[in-house]
Scaffold this motif. Structure first.
Motif, mmCIF file in Angstrom:
data_model
loop_
_atom_site.group_PDB
_atom_site.id
_atom_site.type_symbol
_atom_site.label_atom_id
_atom_site.label_comp_id
_atom_site.label_asym_id
_atom_site.label_seq_id
_atom_site.Cartn_x
_atom_site.Cartn_y
_atom_site.Cartn_z
ATOM 1 N N TRP A 61 24.060 2.146 71.178
ATOM 2 C CA TRP A 61 23.128 2.233 72.200
ATOM 3 C C TRP A 61 23.347 1.659 73.583
ATOM 4 O O TRP A 61 22.657 2.145 74.637
ATOM 5 C CB TRP A 61 21.858 1.447 71.730
ATOM 6 C CG TRP A 61 21.097 2.311 70.537
ATOM 7 C CD1 TRP A 61 20.887 1.868 69.417
ATOM 8 C CD2 TRP A 61 20.389 3.348 70.840
ATOM 9 N NE1 TRP A 61 20.326 2.799 68.567
ATOM 10 C CE2 TRP A 61 19.793 3.664 69.551
ATOM 11 C CE3 TRP A 61 19.961 4.181 71.902
ATOM 12 C CZ2 TRP A 61 18.930 4.971 69.411
ATOM 13 C CZ3 TRP A 61 19.113 5.248 71.922
ATOM 14 C CH2 TRP A 61 18.516 5.377 70.346
ATOM 15 N N ARG A 62 24.133 0.646 73.688
ATOM 16 C CA ARG A 62 24.746 0.269 74.982
ATOM 17 C C ARG A 62 25.719 1.313 75.598
ATOM 18 O O ARG A 62 25.833 0.775 76.914
ATOM 19 C CB ARG A 62 25.199 -1.193 74.898
ATOM 20 C CG ARG A 62 24.379 -2.071 74.463
ATOM 21 C CD ARG A 62 24.701 -3.453 74.632
ATOM 22 N NE ARG A 62 25.158 -4.013 75.830
ATOM 23 C CZ ARG A 62 24.431 -4.105 77.028
ATOM 24 N NH1 ARG A 62 23.143 -4.253 76.695
ATOM 25 N NH2 ARG A 62 24.959 -4.816 78.039
ATOM 26 N N ASP A 63 26.142 2.399 75.158
ATOM 27 C CA ASP A 63 26.961 3.336 75.686
ATOM 28 C C ASP A 63 25.970 4.381 76.244
ATOM 29 O O ASP A 63 25.301 5.007 75.784
ATOM 30 C CB ASP A 63 27.682 3.765 74.792
ATOM 31 C CG ASP A 63 28.798 4.686 75.487
ATOM 32 O OD1 ASP A 63 28.580 5.297 76.576
ATOM 33 O OD2 ASP A 63 29.505 5.278 74.583
ATOM 34 N N PRO A 64 25.690 4.404 77.771
ATOM 35 C CA PRO A 64 24.897 5.569 78.436
ATOM 36 C C PRO A 64 25.466 6.824 77.993
ATOM 37 O O PRO A 64 24.367 7.729 77.897
ATOM 38 C CB PRO A 64 25.390 5.103 79.840
ATOM 39 C CG PRO A 64 25.857 3.780 79.877
ATOM 40 C CD PRO A 64 26.771 3.586 78.751
ATOM 41 N N GLN A 65 26.607 7.065 77.655
ATOM 42 C CA GLN A 65 27.124 8.456 77.063
ATOM 43 C C GLN A 65 26.213 8.887 76.009
ATOM 44 O O GLN A 65 25.651 9.984 75.987
ATOM 45 C CB GLN A 65 28.397 8.759 77.158
ATOM 46 C CG GLN A 65 28.870 9.839 76.890
ATOM 47 C CD GLN A 65 30.499 10.047 76.216
ATOM 48 O OE1 GLN A 65 31.218 8.822 76.275
ATOM 49 N NE2 GLN A 65 30.946 11.315 76.306
#
Length: 74
Positions: A61-65
């Motif tokens: 979830w912390r990955d914007p992609q």
């Protein structure tokens, strides 16, 4: 603009995406996915995500992609 300025700007954008965009959209995405695909939406989402989008049994979830891909593909 110096290379140091460009790196600092990139760091600010990365930080904003991770700290503001993702937490702000996570609950919205979860609600929309559950509405469209049911409570087991994550299993269906796995089919369209690459392995590097996953952290064990959950999404990164912390990955914007990851967040943007769910919005676009969802």
């Amino acid at each position: 603009m110096t290379q140091g300025d460009r790196k600092q700007n990139k760091d600010w954008v990365d930080q904003a995406l991770e700290e503001d965009l993702v937490p702000g959209l996570k609950l919205f995405i979860q609600r929309q996915m559950k509405k469209a695909y049911g409570k087991n939406w994550l299993q269906d989402a796995r089919l369209s995500l690459q392995d590097y989008h996953l952290d064990g049994d959950d999404l990164k979830w912390r990955d914007p992609q990851v967040v943007l891909k769910l919005i676009i593909d969802g």
